[in-house]
Design a protein around this motif. Sequence first.
Motif, mmCIF file in Angstrom:
data_model
loop_
_atom_site.group_PDB
_atom_site.id
_atom_site.type_symbol
_atom_site.label_atom_id
_atom_site.label_comp_id
_atom_site.label_asym_id
_atom_site.label_seq_id
_atom_site.Cartn_x
_atom_site.Cartn_y
_atom_site.Cartn_z
ATOM 1 N N ASP A 98 3.390 -0.584 -25.074
ATOM 2 C CA ASP A 98 2.274 -0.661 -26.006
ATOM 3 C C ASP A 98 2.752 -0.695 -27.450
ATOM 4 O OD1 ASP A 98 0.158 -0.402 -24.002
ATOM 5 O OD2 ASP A 98 0.909 1.645 -23.767
ATOM 6 N N MET A 99 1.992 -1.384 -28.281
ATOM 7 C CA MET A 99 2.275 -1.461 -29.710
ATOM 8 C C MET A 99 1.052 -0.991 -30.480
ATOM 9 S SD MET A 99 2.660 -4.795 -32.155
ATOM 10 C CE MET A 99 0.915 -5.139 -31.840
ATOM 11 N N TYR A 100 1.274 -0.208 -31.540
ATOM 12 C CA TYR A 100 0.211 0.262 -32.415
ATOM 13 C C TYR A 100 0.500 -0.244 -33.821
ATOM 14 C CZ TYR A 100 -0.541 3.422 -28.487
ATOM 15 O OH TYR A 100 -0.770 3.929 -27.240
ATOM 16 N N TYR A 101 -0.512 -0.763 -34.478
ATOM 17 C CA TYR A 101 -0.291 -1.310 -35.818
ATOM 18 C C TYR A 101 -1.503 -1.093 -36.705
ATOM 19 C CZ TYR A 101 -3.077 -5.462 -34.486
ATOM 20 O OH TYR A 101 -4.085 -6.298 -34.082
ATOM 21 N N THR A 102 -1.272 -1.122 -38.019
ATOM 22 C CA THR A 102 -2.337 -0.972 -38.998
ATOM 23 C C THR A 102 -2.593 -2.299 -39.683
ATOM 24 O OG1 THR A 102 -0.782 -0.328 -40.736
ATOM 25 C CG2 THR A 102 -1.754 1.444 -39.431
ATOM 26 N N ILE A 124 -6.014 2.350 -36.736
ATOM 27 C CA ILE A 124 -4.873 1.804 -36.007
ATOM 28 C C ILE A 124 -5.384 0.946 -34.854
ATOM 29 C CG2 ILE A 124 -4.534 3.669 -34.335
ATOM 30 C CD1 ILE A 124 -1.477 3.406 -35.132
ATOM 31 N N TYR A 125 -4.632 -0.123 -34.554
ATOM 32 C CA TYR A 125 -4.991 -1.045 -33.485
ATOM 33 C C TYR A 125 -3.936 -0.978 -32.387
ATOM 34 C CZ TYR A 125 -8.159 -2.946 -36.995
ATOM 35 O OH TYR A 125 -9.148 -3.089 -37.935
ATOM 36 N N HIS A 126 -4.378 -1.237 -31.165
ATOM 37 C CA HIS A 126 -3.518 -1.096 -29.995
ATOM 38 C C HIS A 126 -3.469 -2.425 -29.245
ATOM 39 C CE1 HIS A 126 -3.173 0.605 -25.633
ATOM 40 N NE2 HIS A 126 -2.018 0.121 -26.048
#
Length: 251
Positions: free
Chosen positions: A206-210, A217-219
């Motif tokens: 999984d990757m989390y980013y703003t 935060i988005y997943h």
Amino acid sequence: MAAVPDTYVPPEPFVAYRAWNWTTEGITSLNGARWTPKVAFEAKCRAAELEMKSHQVPDPSCTCGMYAGITMQHLIDINYIQRGIHGEVSLWGRLCRHTLGWRAQYAYPNFFVVPMNMIPFDITEAKRRLDMLTEFGIDIWLQPEREARVGQENIPLWISDFGLSWLIEKRKDWYTRKSAHTLAKGDRIAALGGGIGIVAEIKGGDMYYTMFNPNVIYHKKLKDVRWNERNWRWETTGLGFMRKLEQADVH
């Protein structure tokens, strides 16, 4: 940005700080507006044009105008500086001041700062991309570190001699230390249809980013993220699942 405390026309240009998208076609504002070498950027109001109305740009009651941070630290604080190349701009014409930035009528870059990991490894593509920046007739600096910070030492890029040869060797060193095209914290990611984000954390698959709001935060699944060789960036389709940062399983 906060409510507008004032709007005025300064007697002469002054400086502010902003970020740009840097693509194979040139540079644009983060909203896609094109910047042209040797031509002042003039802000337009798309909403007014669509409604067949007109008002001065920027207008205190609208969101139109060319956005810039008051200082480089402000640009960092509002989470814009990592979204592309950045630099200093001269602003003039009508201006609206906000808590952390400006909306301006006219602007032109004073210098560009290019992060090391945004330079293509292919020497032909690197020169072509950098040549587009030199057309603006301003200084170009290389940022050796992944993240920008106030007071860091940047290196002048002289495309025809010292700068490019130095860059080639450093780029090889960088790839020796970091496997090519391995997604990592701090990398830029283009959420197609949504904008440019920054990777905050990678956990398993999984990757989390703003995006523009550092508190959200988005997943996305790593399998849904692809490297685009032409645009030299990570890309994904759609924003993914959104959560408030304080509720996300990232630290």
